[in-house]
Scaffold this motif. Structure first.
Motif, PDB file in Angstrom:
ATOM      1  N   LEU A   1       0.829  -1.209   0.000  1.00 53.55           N
ATOM      2  CA  LEU A   1       0.000   0.000   0.000  1.00 53.55           C
ATOM      3  C   LEU A   1       0.865   1.262   0.000  1.00 53.55           C
ATOM      4  CD1 LEU A   1      -2.841  -0.995   2.510  1.00 53.55           C
ATOM      5  CD2 LEU A   1      -2.872  -1.097   0.011  1.00 53.55           C
ATOM      6  N   LEU A   2       1.973   1.235   0.708  1.00 54.76           N
ATOM      7  CA  LEU A   2       2.877   2.380   0.713  1.00 54.76           C
ATOM      8  C   LEU A   2       3.481   2.612  -0.667  1.00 54.76           C
ATOM      9  CD1 LEU A   2       4.738   1.818   4.103  1.00 54.76           C
ATOM     10  CD2 LEU A   2       3.278   3.763   3.537  1.00 54.76           C
ATOM     11  N   CYS A   3       3.840   1.522  -1.339  1.00 51.71           N
ATOM     12  CA  CYS A   3       4.367   1.644  -2.710  1.00 51.71           C
ATOM     13  C   CYS A   3       3.342   2.306  -3.619  1.00 51.71           C
ATOM     14  CB  CYS A   3       4.710   0.266  -3.271  1.00 51.71           C
ATOM     15  SG  CYS A   3       6.112  -0.546  -2.516  1.00 51.71           S
ATOM     16  N   CYS A   4       2.104   1.878  -3.511  1.00 50.65           N
ATOM     17  CA  CYS A   4       1.046   2.410  -4.373  1.00 50.65           C
ATOM     18  C   CYS A   4       0.760   3.869  -4.048  1.00 50.65           C
ATOM     19  CB  CYS A   4      -0.218   1.568  -4.231  1.00 50.65           C
ATOM     20  SG  CYS A   4      -0.007  -0.150  -4.795  1.00 50.65           S
ATOM     21  N   GLU A   5       0.776   4.216  -2.774  1.00 55.96           N
ATOM     22  CA  GLU A   5       0.564   5.610  -2.409  1.00 55.96           C
ATOM     23  C   GLU A   5       1.701   6.480  -2.939  1.00 55.96           C
ATOM     24  OE1 GLU A   5      -0.266   8.417   1.529  1.00 55.96           O
ATOM     25  OE2 GLU A   5      -0.174   6.222   1.729  1.00 55.96           O
ATOM     26  N   ALA A   6       2.925   5.982  -2.850  1.00 59.62           N
ATOM     27  CA  ALA A   6       4.069   6.726  -3.382  1.00 59.62           C
ATOM     28  C   ALA A   6       3.938   6.897  -4.891  1.00 59.62           C
ATOM     29  CB  ALA A   6       5.370   5.997  -3.041  1.00 59.62           C
ATOM     30  N   ASP A   7       3.443   5.870  -5.567  1.00 56.50           N
ATOM     31  CA  ASP A   7       3.240   5.955  -7.008  1.00 56.50           C
ATOM     32  C   ASP A   7       2.209   7.019  -7.351  1.00 56.50           C
ATOM     33  OD1 ASP A   7       3.333   5.310  -9.750  1.00 56.50           O
ATOM     34  OD2 ASP A   7       1.761   3.799  -9.531  1.00 56.50           O
ATOM     35  N   ALA A   8       1.127   7.056  -6.596  1.00 58.08           N
ATOM     36  CA  ALA A   8       0.070   8.035  -6.859  1.00 58.08           C
ATOM     37  C   ALA A   8       0.550   9.460  -6.604  1.00 58.08           C
ATOM     38  CB  ALA A   8      -1.147   7.727  -5.992  1.00 58.08           C
ATOM     39  N   ARG A   9       1.419   9.625  -5.609  1.00 61.69           N
ATOM     40  CA  ARG A   9       1.898  10.963  -5.260  1.00 61.69           C
ATOM     41  C   ARG A   9       3.136  11.376  -6.043  1.00 61.69           C
ATOM     42  NH1 ARG A   9       1.452  11.486   1.340  1.00 61.69           N
ATOM     43  NH2 ARG A   9      -0.823  11.426   1.501  1.00 61.69           N
TER      44      ARG A   9
END
Length: 411
Positions: A339-347
């Motif tokens: 989930l952290l990876c995906c949030e970093a990708d979105a941001r």
């Protein structure tokens, strides 16, 4: 016999930067003299000893001579006649070639203190070019001290380029690449490590899958930064702000590798880049000897980050597929890393750096809903084995259906 504090402790003390390890050089001594004082020999290639009380490393002053390509191609020589200046001359950067004597006085024959003030990473001597690991180390120091305004000196960057051009960098071995890369991932600005390698041309040799991303466009609507390589560096930067876990930062770097293989006539769209990423992630991990946990998270992020971005739209069956693929029911820590990876990708996109990411909380709630199912109640119906699994699956899908319908949506 004289003892000097050397290396990182001297450098970071002058910078006011935290450090935990201290290394020492002993001048004018022989191995048997240190052993007689209770020091324990540990060096395989040259005389290094552990202090009998502090267990800190003490190395005899030494010189080295290049005998073959690569970082192992050196012959070391330790002798009581070797001076401190001789020993410091063989080090990589001037800021690492300073020492303090037993009274705390600085010994700085190669201008390290001046380069600290000027915020420069500069090589000590042309011998820098004899060890390809120094290219990685310099890039790592650039990542470590970027927030303090450090940069690689122009002449040092030119020397690093020459090491790429003459093939010296091609002699790097996976274990040393990973050692430096993992340490760089732990720095405040890990993306600077990648950018520095690209600036000298080494990225194409060490991580060609990442290098291939630069110059590949994406749709401006979703990626105002356009360039895929720049996007991945932005994602690394966001990952570093969200988490200090190096596997998360590694997965952030590798999540979009498939976009480097998109045919140009399909640009700026990248249909099915997730599946194209998988063999590239595997190849990269094998080349740099990445540990299994890094590899597993990188593959997970590469294949399912788009699913995570679309979590609020997913059908229950697909939502459950993501939970299973991430092994969320058994490995909650890796699920959180995903989930952290995906949030970093979105941001990690121009203008999106502060954007909320409700998809992560939605997936967390989906997991909690599935975990709240009473397995004993299913078992009490006399179901076992395959029938039990199928009943549990139906119940999970029903609960996720309620979530999608809005009954249990997060506030």
């Amino acid at each position: 016999m004289q003892t000097y504090l050397v290396g990182g402790a001297v450098r970071d003390k002058r910078l006011g930067y935290p450090y935990s390890e201290r290394d020492w050089v002993v001048v004018g001594a022989r191995p048997e003299e240190l052993e007689a004082q209770g020091f324990t020999p540990v060096g395989k290639d040259f005389p290094v000893f552990l202090h009998p009380k502090t267990r800190e490393e003490y190395a005899l002053a030494r010189t080295e001579r290049k005998t073959a390509p690569g970082y192992t191609g050196f012959q070391f020589h330790a002798d009581p006649d070797i001076t401190l200046e001789d020993d410091l001359r063989r080090r990589d950067l001037t800021i690492n070639a300073m020492a303090e004597d037993e009274q705390g006085q600085l010994v700085d024959p190669y201008g390290g203190a001046r380069d600290l003030e000027d915020r420069l990473l500069r090589h000590v001597s042309p011998a820098f070019s004899e060890d390809p690991v120094r290219v990685l180390r310099t890039a790592r120091f650039a990542a470590r001290y970027h927030h303090l305004g450090f940069r690689i000196a122009d002449d040092t960057l030119a020397l690093m380029r020459s090491m790429v051009d003459n093939g010296e960098v091609d002699h790097l071995v996976p274990e040393r690449v990973w050692k430096e890369m993992e340490r760089a991932l732990g720095e405040r600005n890990p993306e600077v490590f990648i950018r520095s390698l690209r600036d000298c041309g080494a990225l194409a040799r060490v991580l060609p899958e990442v290098d291939a991303l630069f110059g590949v466009p994406q749709t401006a609507e979703h990626h105002p930064e356009i360039d895929t390589g720049e996007h991945c560096l932005m994602v690394m930067q966001q990952a570093a702000q969200l988490s200090d876990q190096t596997p998360v930062r590694f997965a952030a770097l590798t999540h979009d590798l498939g976009k480097g293989q998109t045919p140009e006539d399909e640009w700026p769209r990248h249909i099915n880049h997730e599946q194209r990423s998988l063999p590239l992630v595997k190849a990269l991990c094998k080349r740099v000897a990445a540990p299994k946990d890094y590899r597993a998270l990188a593959l997970l992020a590469a294949e399912y980050h788009t699913h995570c971005h679309r979590a609020l739209e997913l059908k229950p069956k697909t939502l459950l597929k993501v939970l299973k693929a991430s092994d969320a029911f058994r490995r909650s820590e890796r699920f959180e890393q995903f989930l952290l990876c995906c949030e970093a990708d979105a941001r990690g996109r121009t203008g999106f750096e502060q954007r909320d990411y409700p998809q992560a909380d939605y997936l967390r709630q989906a997991l909690r809903i599935c975990q709240s199912i009473d397995n004993r109640a299913i078992a009490e119906r006399g179901l076992t084995g395959k029938e039990f699994g199928e009943a549990l699956e139906r119940e999970r899908l029903a609960r996720l259906g309620e979530l999608r319908a809005g009954t249990n949506r997060p506030d």
